[in-house]
Design a protein around this motif. Structure first.
Motif, PDB file in Angstrom:
ATOM      1  N   SER A   6      -6.732  17.026  20.316  1.00  0.00           N
ATOM      2  CA  SER A   6      -6.451  15.707  20.881  1.00  0.00           C
ATOM      3  C   SER A   6      -5.043  15.611  21.461  1.00  0.00           C
ATOM      4  CB  SER A   6      -6.713  14.609  19.849  1.00  0.00           C
ATOM      5  OG  SER A   6      -5.722  14.628  18.856  1.00  0.00           O
ATOM      6  N   GLN A   7      -4.153  16.499  21.038  1.00  0.00           N
ATOM      7  CA  GLN A   7      -2.820  16.522  21.660  1.00  0.00           C
ATOM      8  C   GLN A   7      -2.939  17.042  23.093  1.00  0.00           C
ATOM      9  OE1 GLN A   7      -0.523  19.089  19.151  1.00  0.00           O
ATOM     10  NE2 GLN A   7      -0.129  17.494  17.656  1.00  0.00           N
ATOM     11  N   PRO A   8      -1.947  16.722  23.929  1.00  0.00           N
ATOM     12  CA  PRO A   8      -1.984  17.316  25.277  1.00  0.00           C
ATOM     13  C   PRO A   8      -1.889  18.839  25.183  1.00  0.00           C
ATOM     14  CG  PRO A   8      -0.347  15.559  25.147  1.00  0.00           C
ATOM     15  CD  PRO A   8      -0.814  15.817  23.744  1.00  0.00           C
ATOM     16  N   TRP A   9      -2.666  19.521  26.017  1.00  0.00           N
ATOM     17  CA  TRP A   9      -2.657  20.980  25.973  1.00  0.00           C
ATOM     18  C   TRP A   9      -1.501  21.521  26.814  1.00  0.00           C
ATOM     19  CZ3 TRP A   9      -8.566  22.327  26.842  1.00  0.00           C
ATOM     20  CH2 TRP A   9      -9.291  21.767  25.769  1.00  0.00           C
ATOM     21  N   PRO A  10      -0.874  22.597  26.323  1.00  0.00           N
ATOM     22  CA  PRO A  10       0.262  23.149  27.072  1.00  0.00           C
ATOM     23  C   PRO A  10      -0.169  23.806  28.391  1.00  0.00           C
ATOM     24  CG  PRO A  10      -0.236  24.494  25.137  1.00  0.00           C
ATOM     25  CD  PRO A  10      -1.126  23.300  25.067  1.00  0.00           C
ATOM     26  N   TRP A  11       0.801  23.995  29.268  1.00  0.00           N
ATOM     27  CA  TRP A  11       0.526  24.497  30.617  1.00  0.00           C
ATOM     28  C   TRP A  11      -0.145  25.863  30.615  1.00  0.00           C
ATOM     29  CZ3 TRP A  11       3.213  29.002  31.421  1.00  0.00           C
ATOM     30  CH2 TRP A  11       4.384  29.198  30.665  1.00  0.00           C
ATOM     31  N   TYR A  12       0.241  26.732  29.656  1.00  0.00           N
ATOM     32  CA  TYR A  12      -0.322  28.089  29.713  1.00  0.00           C
ATOM     33  C   TYR A  12      -1.792  28.102  29.326  1.00  0.00           C
ATOM     34  CZ  TYR A  12       1.419  27.672  24.912  1.00  0.00           C
ATOM     35  OH  TYR A  12       1.697  27.211  23.655  1.00  0.00           O
ATOM     36  N   VAL A  13      -2.206  27.192  28.443  1.00  0.00           N
ATOM     37  CA  VAL A  13      -3.633  27.101  28.095  1.00  0.00           C
ATOM     38  C   VAL A  13      -4.426  26.677  29.333  1.00  0.00           C
ATOM     39  CG1 VAL A  13      -5.350  25.900  26.690  1.00  0.00           C
ATOM     40  CG2 VAL A  13      -3.164  26.596  25.675  1.00  0.00           C
TER      41      VAL A  13
ATOM     42  N   VAL B  60       1.252  25.540  35.054  1.00  0.00           N
ATOM     43  CA  VAL B  60      -0.216  25.557  35.158  1.00  0.00           C
ATOM     44  C   VAL B  60      -0.649  26.387  36.369  1.00  0.00           C
ATOM     45  CG1 VAL B  60      -2.268  24.149  35.642  1.00  0.00           C
ATOM     46  CG2 VAL B  60      -0.555  23.320  34.013  1.00  0.00           C
ATOM     47  N   ILE B  61      -0.115  26.042  37.541  1.00  0.00           N
ATOM     48  CA  ILE B  61      -0.557  26.708  38.771  1.00  0.00           C
ATOM     49  C   ILE B  61      -0.136  28.182  38.754  1.00  0.00           C
ATOM     50  CG2 ILE B  61      -0.412  26.723  41.300  1.00  0.00           C
ATOM     51  CD1 ILE B  61      -0.010  23.651  41.148  1.00  0.00           C
ATOM     52  N   GLY B  62       1.103  28.430  38.300  1.00  0.00           N
ATOM     53  CA  GLY B  62       1.600  29.808  38.255  1.00  0.00           C
ATOM     54  C   GLY B  62       0.752  30.687  37.343  1.00  0.00           C
ATOM     55  N   THR B  63       0.453  30.197  36.142  1.00  0.00           N
ATOM     56  CA  THR B  63      -0.381  30.970  35.211  1.00  0.00           C
ATOM     57  C   THR B  63      -1.770  31.202  35.806  1.00  0.00           C
ATOM     58  OG1 THR B  63       0.730  29.790  33.427  1.00  0.00           O
ATOM     59  CG2 THR B  63      -1.149  31.131  32.800  1.00  0.00           C
ATOM     60  N   ALA B  64      -2.331  30.144  36.412  1.00  0.00           N
ATOM     61  CA  ALA B  64      -3.673  30.267  36.994  1.00  0.00           C
ATOM     62  C   ALA B  64      -3.689  31.344  38.079  1.00  0.00           C
ATOM     63  CB  ALA B  64      -4.128  28.929  37.573  1.00  0.00           C
ATOM     64  N   VAL B  65      -2.647  31.374  38.904  1.00  0.00           N
ATOM     65  CA  VAL B  65      -2.597  32.367  39.984  1.00  0.00           C
ATOM     66  C   VAL B  65      -2.480  33.779  39.400  1.00  0.00           C
ATOM     67  CG1 VAL B  65      -1.235  33.228  41.938  1.00  0.00           C
ATOM     68  CG2 VAL B  65      -1.688  30.781  41.721  1.00  0.00           C
ATOM     69  N   VAL B  66      -1.633  33.942  38.392  1.00  0.00           N
ATOM     70  CA  VAL B  66      -1.466  35.277  37.804  1.00  0.00           C
ATOM     71  C   VAL B  66      -2.772  35.747  37.158  1.00  0.00           C
ATOM     72  CG1 VAL B  66      -0.285  36.584  35.998  1.00  0.00           C
ATOM     73  CG2 VAL B  66       1.028  35.059  37.488  1.00  0.00           C
ATOM     74  N   VAL B  67      -3.403  34.863  36.392  1.00  0.00           N
ATOM     75  CA  VAL B  67      -4.677  35.229  35.747  1.00  0.00           C
ATOM     76  C   VAL B  67      -5.742  35.523  36.805  1.00  0.00           C
ATOM     77  CG1 VAL B  67      -6.566  34.371  34.281  1.00  0.00           C
ATOM     78  CG2 VAL B  67      -4.185  33.972  33.612  1.00  0.00           C
ATOM     79  N   GLY B  68      -5.792  34.691  37.838  1.00  0.00           N
ATOM     80  CA  GLY B  68      -6.764  34.893  38.911  1.00  0.00           C
ATOM     81  C   GLY B  68      -6.527  36.211  39.628  1.00  0.00           C
ATOM     82  N   MET B  69      -5.252  36.490  39.894  1.00  0.00           N
ATOM     83  CA  MET B  69      -4.891  37.709  40.629  1.00  0.00           C
ATOM     84  C   MET B  69      -5.303  38.960  39.846  1.00  0.00           C
ATOM     85  SD  MET B  69      -1.075  38.124  42.149  1.00  0.00           S
ATOM     86  CE  MET B  69      -0.856  36.656  43.110  1.00  0.00           C
ATOM     87  N   ILE B  70      -4.970  38.987  38.572  1.00  0.00           N
ATOM     88  CA  ILE B  70      -5.331  40.146  37.740  1.00  0.00           C
ATOM     89  C   ILE B  70      -6.856  40.298  37.728  1.00  0.00           C
ATOM     90  CG2 ILE B  70      -5.300  41.084  35.383  1.00  0.00           C
ATOM     91  CD1 ILE B  70      -2.599  39.555  35.013  1.00  0.00           C
ATOM     92  N   SER B  71      -7.565  39.178  37.545  1.00  0.00           N
ATOM     93  CA  SER B  71      -9.031  39.234  37.483  1.00  0.00           C
ATOM     94  C   SER B  71      -9.622  39.783  38.776  1.00  0.00           C
ATOM     95  CB  SER B  71      -9.625  37.836  37.253  1.00  0.00           C
ATOM     96  OG  SER B  71      -8.954  37.184  36.220  1.00  0.00           O
ATOM     97  N   VAL B  72      -9.116  39.277  39.912  1.00  0.00           N
ATOM     98  CA  VAL B  72      -9.670  39.704  41.201  1.00  0.00           C
ATOM     99  C   VAL B  72      -9.402  41.199  41.418  1.00  0.00           C
ATOM    100  CG1 VAL B  72      -9.392  39.481  43.710  1.00  0.00           C
ATOM    101  CG2 VAL B  72      -9.623  37.440  42.292  1.00  0.00           C
ATOM    102  N   GLN B  73      -8.206  41.644  41.030  1.00  0.00           N
ATOM    103  CA  GLN B  73      -7.894  43.072  41.214  1.00  0.00           C
ATOM    104  C   GLN B  73      -8.818  43.939  40.354  1.00  0.00           C
ATOM    105  OE1 GLN B  73      -6.158  43.707  43.834  1.00  0.00           O
ATOM    106  NE2 GLN B  73      -5.783  41.492  43.934  1.00  0.00           N
TER     107      GLN B  73
END
Lengths: 187, 154
Positions: A6-13, B60-73
């Motif tokens: 229920s807490q806000p999730w961190p950016w890396y998750v 958020v966006i940076g992590t998503a891009v890195v995860v996406g990039m690794i996956s696509v490669q």
């Protein structure tokens, strides 16, 4: 556990989940991630008006519509059952700046004095809701994608046109935030 | 006609019954939950991002891009096939000037609404019903683009 959810999730998750959407769609059925296309498919399905751009078999793309309906359901489920009971924590500087420009409500994810049915009756609410939406729909289609299609899918696939598009998204957003929003909030 | 770049390149050659689409619905549900829980649908988070006053959205966006990039490669290197048995094909994006003009215009709208197209759907689901108006306006914007497309620089 429930408290953690229920807490806000961190950016890396969030970043990991969103990043994994890319391979998930590719592996599920050879689909490339991109959300703004759904707006085009809706046009093609509902108001094609003999425009060549909307004249294609949108049903072949219906997976995209299932996906966006899913996001809507996910939004409903999360807000109903997993929501954070506390007020949102907003960066002090941002809050002070917005307060100076007349934003009053900081309790939810969106300021109700700008985005609500009551606010829609004011010039300010109308501009934020209607003009903002138009620019999003028009701009993403002209750009051939949005944050998902260009910034995430395109950059993941090392596409330089997507890098150009992403930089332009950021430049447009920064210009509007710094020079446009203070004026629009004063309407 | 400029078709590439904005054309439909997603479709798979395999014809599937309608319920095979339910897996995309399920994936969408997870996506929507994440967008609410990480407050990505918040107008305030987008303001913070464009004012450089919080790291959250960049993370958020940076992590998503890195995860996406690794996956696509990995997918490309292994010449992976989809669960439906087709080789995974990712089309290249072709450059056109729309990515600049349209990109700038979308950026303006993103800052105003605090939402790109994905969050629009999630916001409506999360109970911000007035966003239905924003959404309809975005559909209208897409339609106007389609109508005047041939008159716009690409």
């Amino acid at each position: 556990m429930m408290e953690l959810i229920s807490q806000p999730w961190p950016w890396y998750v969030a970043g990991i989940f969103i990043g994994l959407t890319v391979p998930a769609l590719l592996l599920m059925g050879n689909k490339t991630f991109g959300i703004s296309s759904s707006l085009r498919h809706i046009c093609a399905a509902c108001i094609p008006a003999k425009i060549p751009f909307f004249n294609y078999d949108w049903k072949k793309e219906s997976w995209n519509l299932y996906f966006v309906v899913g996001t809507l359901l996910g939004g409903f489920l999360a807000s109903q059952f997993l929501s954070n009971p506390e007020d949102m924590v907003i960066a002090d500087a941002t809050k002070a700046h917005l307060q100076k420009h007349g934003v009053i409500d900081f309790s939810g994810m969106m300021p109700s004095d700008v985005f609500s049915w009551e606010a829609l009756l004011s010039v300010r609410g109308l501009v934020f809701t209607v003009l903002g939406g138009f620019l999003v729909g028009f701009g993403t289609r002209w750009a051939g994608g949005c944050t998902s299609g260009h910034a995430i899918m395109g950059l993941s696939n090392l596409q330089w046109p997507s890098l150009v598009a992403t930089c332009c998204f950021m430049v447009g957003g920064i210009l509007m935030t710094w020079f446009g929003i203070p004026f629009l909030l004063s309407l | 006609m400029v078709e590439s770049g904005t054309a439909c390149v997603n479709e798979s050659a395999v014809v599937k019954p309608w319920y095979s689409n339910l897996k995309y619905l399920a994936l969408g549900v997870i996506f929507g939950i994440v967008f609410v829980k990480a407050e990505i649908i918040s107008w305030f988070r987008i303001q913070e991002m464009f004012r450089f006053e919080s790291f959250h959205m960049y993370g958020v966006i940076g992590t998503a891009v890195v995860v996406g990039m690794i996956s696509v490669q990995i997918i490309k290197a292994r010449k992976a096939k989809s669960f439906e048995g087709e080789p995974v094909v990712i089309h290249d994006k072709e450059f056109n000037k729309g990515q600049i003009y349209g990109g700038l215009i979308f950026g303006l709208g993103w800052a105003i609404t605090g939402a790109c197209p994905g969050p629009l759907f999630v916001q409506i689901g999360a109970g911000f019903t007035v966003v239905i108006v924003t959404f309809l306006s975005a559909i209208f914007g897409t339609w106007v683009y389609g109508k005047y497309r041939d008159h716009l620089p690409h």
